[in-house]
Design a protein around this motif. Structure first.
Motif, PDB file in Angstrom:
ATOM      1  N   UNK A  91       0.856  -1.184   0.000  1.00 57.94           N
ATOM      2  CA  UNK A  91       0.000   0.000   0.000  1.00 57.94           C
ATOM      3  C   UNK A  91       0.894   1.236   0.000  1.00 57.94           C
ATOM      4  N   UNK A  92       0.777   2.047  -1.040  1.00 55.72           N
ATOM      5  CA  UNK A  92       1.518   3.297  -1.121  1.00 55.72           C
ATOM      6  C   UNK A  92       0.578   4.428  -0.695  1.00 55.72           C
ATOM      7  N   UNK A  93       0.990   5.182   0.299  1.00 54.28           N
ATOM      8  CA  UNK A  93       0.161   6.252   0.851  1.00 54.28           C
ATOM      9  C   UNK A  93       0.879   7.587   0.689  1.00 54.28           C
ATOM     10  N   UNK A  94       0.149   8.612   0.284  1.00 52.67           N
ATOM     11  CA  UNK A  94       0.778   9.916   0.106  1.00 52.67           C
ATOM     12  C   UNK A  94      -0.174  11.061   0.397  1.00 52.67           C
ATOM     13  N   UNK A  95       0.379  12.160   0.885  1.00 58.98           N
ATOM     14  CA  UNK A  95      -0.410  13.362   1.118  1.00 58.98           C
ATOM     15  C   UNK A  95      -0.692  14.051  -0.212  1.00 58.98           C
ATOM     16  N   UNK A  96      -1.947  14.349  -0.460  1.00 60.20           N
ATOM     17  CA  UNK A  96      -2.360  14.856  -1.767  1.00 60.20           C
ATOM     18  C   UNK A  96      -1.741  16.203  -2.116  1.00 60.20           C
ATOM     19  N   UNK A  97      -1.458  17.026  -1.113  1.00 56.08           N
ATOM     20  CA  UNK A  97      -0.993  18.384  -1.411  1.00 56.08           C
ATOM     21  C   UNK A  97       0.532  18.473  -1.562  1.00 56.08           C
TER      22      UNK A  97
ATOM     23  N   UNK B 233       3.797  17.558  -3.709  1.00 49.59           N
ATOM     24  CA  UNK B 233       4.162  17.150  -5.059  1.00 49.59           C
ATOM     25  C   UNK B 233       5.660  17.344  -5.275  1.00 49.59           C
ATOM     26  N   UNK B 234       6.231  16.508  -6.129  1.00 47.29           N
ATOM     27  CA  UNK B 234       7.646  16.604  -6.484  1.00 47.29           C
ATOM     28  C   UNK B 234       7.762  17.046  -7.936  1.00 47.29           C
TER      29      UNK B 234
ATOM     30  N   UNK C 151       5.659  10.129  -2.174  1.00 46.13           N
ATOM     31  CA  UNK C 151       5.359  11.449  -2.722  1.00 46.13           C
ATOM     32  C   UNK C 151       5.097  11.296  -4.209  1.00 46.13           C
ATOM     33  N   UNK C 152       4.171  12.083  -4.717  1.00 43.56           N
ATOM     34  CA  UNK C 152       3.764  11.972  -6.118  1.00 43.56           C
ATOM     35  C   UNK C 152       4.444  13.023  -6.973  1.00 43.56           C
ATOM     36  N   UNK C 153       4.883  12.598  -8.160  1.00 38.41           N
ATOM     37  CA  UNK C 153       5.317  13.530  -9.191  1.00 38.41           C
ATOM     38  C   UNK C 153       4.397  13.349 -10.392  1.00 38.41           C
ATOM     39  N   UNK C 154       3.761  14.416 -10.816  1.00 37.52           N
ATOM     40  CA  UNK C 154       2.878  14.354 -11.984  1.00 37.52           C
ATOM     41  C   UNK C 154       3.667  14.346 -13.286  1.00 37.52           C
ATOM     42  N   UNK C 155       4.979  14.516 -13.177  1.00 35.83           N
ATOM     43  CA  UNK C 155       5.840  14.560 -14.366  1.00 35.83           C
ATOM     44  C   UNK C 155       6.742  13.329 -14.401  1.00 35.83           C
ATOM     45  N   UNK C 156       7.052  12.881 -15.612  1.00 34.62           N
ATOM     46  CA  UNK C 156       7.967  11.760 -15.792  1.00 34.62           C
ATOM     47  C   UNK C 156       9.392  12.238 -15.526  1.00 34.62           C
ATOM     48  N   UNK C 157      10.201  11.470 -14.786  1.00 38.01           N
ATOM     49  CA  UNK C 157      11.562  11.901 -14.459  1.00 38.01           C
ATOM     50  C   UNK C 157      12.460  11.977 -15.687  1.00 38.01           C
ATOM     51  N   UNK C 158      13.248  13.020 -15.829  1.00 42.36           N
ATOM     52  CA  UNK C 158      14.129  13.169 -16.997  1.00 42.36           C
ATOM     53  C   UNK C 158      15.063  11.982 -17.202  1.00 42.36           C
ATOM     54  N   UNK C 159      15.503  11.352 -16.107  1.00 41.04           N
ATOM     55  CA  UNK C 159      16.434  10.227 -16.221  1.00 41.04           C
ATOM     56  C   UNK C 159      15.814   9.031 -16.941  1.00 41.04           C
ATOM     57  N   UNK C 160      14.477   9.010 -17.029  1.00 41.38           N
ATOM     58  CA  UNK C 160      13.794   7.874 -17.663  1.00 41.38           C
ATOM     59  C   UNK C 160      13.148   8.251 -18.985  1.00 41.38           C
ATOM     60  N   UNK C 161      13.555   9.372 -19.582  1.00 43.75           N
ATOM     61  CA  UNK C 161      12.985   9.790 -20.863  1.00 43.75           C
ATOM     62  C   UNK C 161      13.226   8.753 -21.962  1.00 43.75           C
TER      63      UNK C 161
ATOM     64  N   UNK D 264       5.263   9.467 -11.713  1.00 44.54           N
ATOM     65  CA  UNK D 264       5.862   8.429 -10.876  1.00 44.54           C
ATOM     66  C   UNK D 264       5.742   8.825  -9.414  1.00 44.54           C
ATOM     67  N   UNK D 265       6.416   8.083  -8.545  1.00 45.36           N
ATOM     68  CA  UNK D 265       6.394   8.372  -7.113  1.00 45.36           C
ATOM     69  C   UNK D 265       7.823   8.348  -6.550  1.00 45.36           C
ATOM     70  N   UNK D 266       7.973   8.887  -5.371  1.00 46.31           N
ATOM     71  CA  UNK D 266       9.236   8.843  -4.632  1.00 46.31           C
ATOM     72  C   UNK D 266       8.975   8.156  -3.309  1.00 46.31           C
ATOM     73  N   UNK D 267       9.812   7.165  -2.970  1.00 49.87           N
ATOM     74  CA  UNK D 267       9.667   6.447  -1.707  1.00 49.87           C
ATOM     75  C   UNK D 267      10.909   6.699  -0.837  1.00 49.87           C
ATOM     76  N   UNK D 268      10.717   6.679   0.496  1.00 60.70           N
ATOM     77  CA  UNK D 268      11.786   7.085   1.413  1.00 60.70           C
ATOM     78  C   UNK D 268      12.834   6.020   1.693  1.00 60.70           C
ATOM     79  N   UNK D 269      13.793   5.886   0.784  1.00 58.68           N
ATOM     80  CA  UNK D 269      14.929   5.000   1.019  1.00 58.68           C
ATOM     81  C   UNK D 269      16.088   5.467   0.151  1.00 58.68           C
ATOM     82  N   UNK D 270      17.291   5.458   0.731  1.00 58.39           N
ATOM     83  CA  UNK D 270      18.472   5.902   0.006  1.00 58.39           C
ATOM     84  C   UNK D 270      19.292   4.743  -0.512  1.00 58.39           C
TER      85      UNK D 270
END
Length: 232
Positions: free
Chosen positions: A29-35, A37-38, A141-151, A174-180
């Motif tokens: 389950x991926x959960x994110x705050x709607x407001x 954005x990345x 966290x949600x990004x409404x844009x496709x990441x440049x690295x994956x063009x 795409x999304x961002x998840x908290x892990x380095x």
């Protein structure tokens, strides 16, 4: 669902979401705050109303591919307007480096886990179970844009997937998840790009034979490859 009084969106994934019923099938389950954005550059900020959306800027310049830190330029202004526990949570999840504020992945996980201390940390997730079914919750966290690295993936022309599927994936973002990355210089603060939704769209475009093969490969990954020792 709500997180500290704020509405959150959820995305289901994992084997059970895909339709499999293996003995070890889990639910992610991926959960994110709607407001929150990345964005990937400052120009994309113009697409949002600053009164409705809190923006973070991805910076992967000092990280391995697929990872980066999240610049938080509006942090101080937002804290000035927030009150109570939400202000404290945001304050605890950020850090300052060379005069710039960032949202830390490890500190964010600490804040999230404070609401479910009985869950175990598992990568970017808080892991627990309901009966015999394992459930992994990942704050994202949600990004409404496709990441440049994956063009390159979005622009490629192949037999599969079809162009309409590629366009749908590209437009979803795409999304961002908290892990380095353990090999990076900022493992505790980095976020990883997640293509979980894109993977679902690819799976839904499979025919029956491809879907069965996909399931067999998942079993092979879990039952064989993940159990092979490093020496082998």
């Amino acid at each position: 669902f709500k997180f500290d009084g704020q509405p959150i969106s959820t995305i289901l994934s994992g084997s059970r979401r895909e339709g499999f019923r293996f003995e070890n099938s889990d639910i992610d389950v991926m959960c994110g705050l709607d407001y929150l954005k990345v964005v990937w550059n400052s120009n994309q900020q113009l697409s949002y109303n600053p009164l409705e959306t809190v923006l973070l800027i991805f910076d992967g310049s000092g990280s391995p591919p697929g990872y980066g830190v999240l610049d938080f330029p509006g942090r101080n202004l937002i804290l000035a307007f927030l009150r109570g526990s939400m202000r404290d949570h945001l304050d605890n999840a950020t850090f300052c480096r060379k005069g710039k504020w960032y949202l830390s992945s490890s500190k964010t996980k600490q804040v999230v886990r404070s609401f479910a201390p009985f869950y175990n940390e598992h990568g970017p997730c808080a892991s627990g179970s309901v009966g015999s079914i394992e459930i992994d919750y990942a704050f994202c966290l949600t990004s409404d844009f496709w990441p440049p690295a994956a063009f390159e993936f979005a622009n490629r022309r192949t037999v599969w997937p079809k162009d309409n599927v590629l366009n749908d994936i590209f437009n979803t973002g795409c999304h961002l998840v908290p892990i380095g990355n353990k090999l990076g210089q900022h493992e505790e603060d980095e976020w990883r790009i997640s293509f979980s939704v894109a993977e679902q769209k690819l799976m839904y475009s499979m025919n029956h034979c491809e879907f069965v093969l996909y399931g067999l490969l998942k079993i092979f990954l879990k039952e064989v490859l993940n159990n092979v020792s490093a020496e082998e």
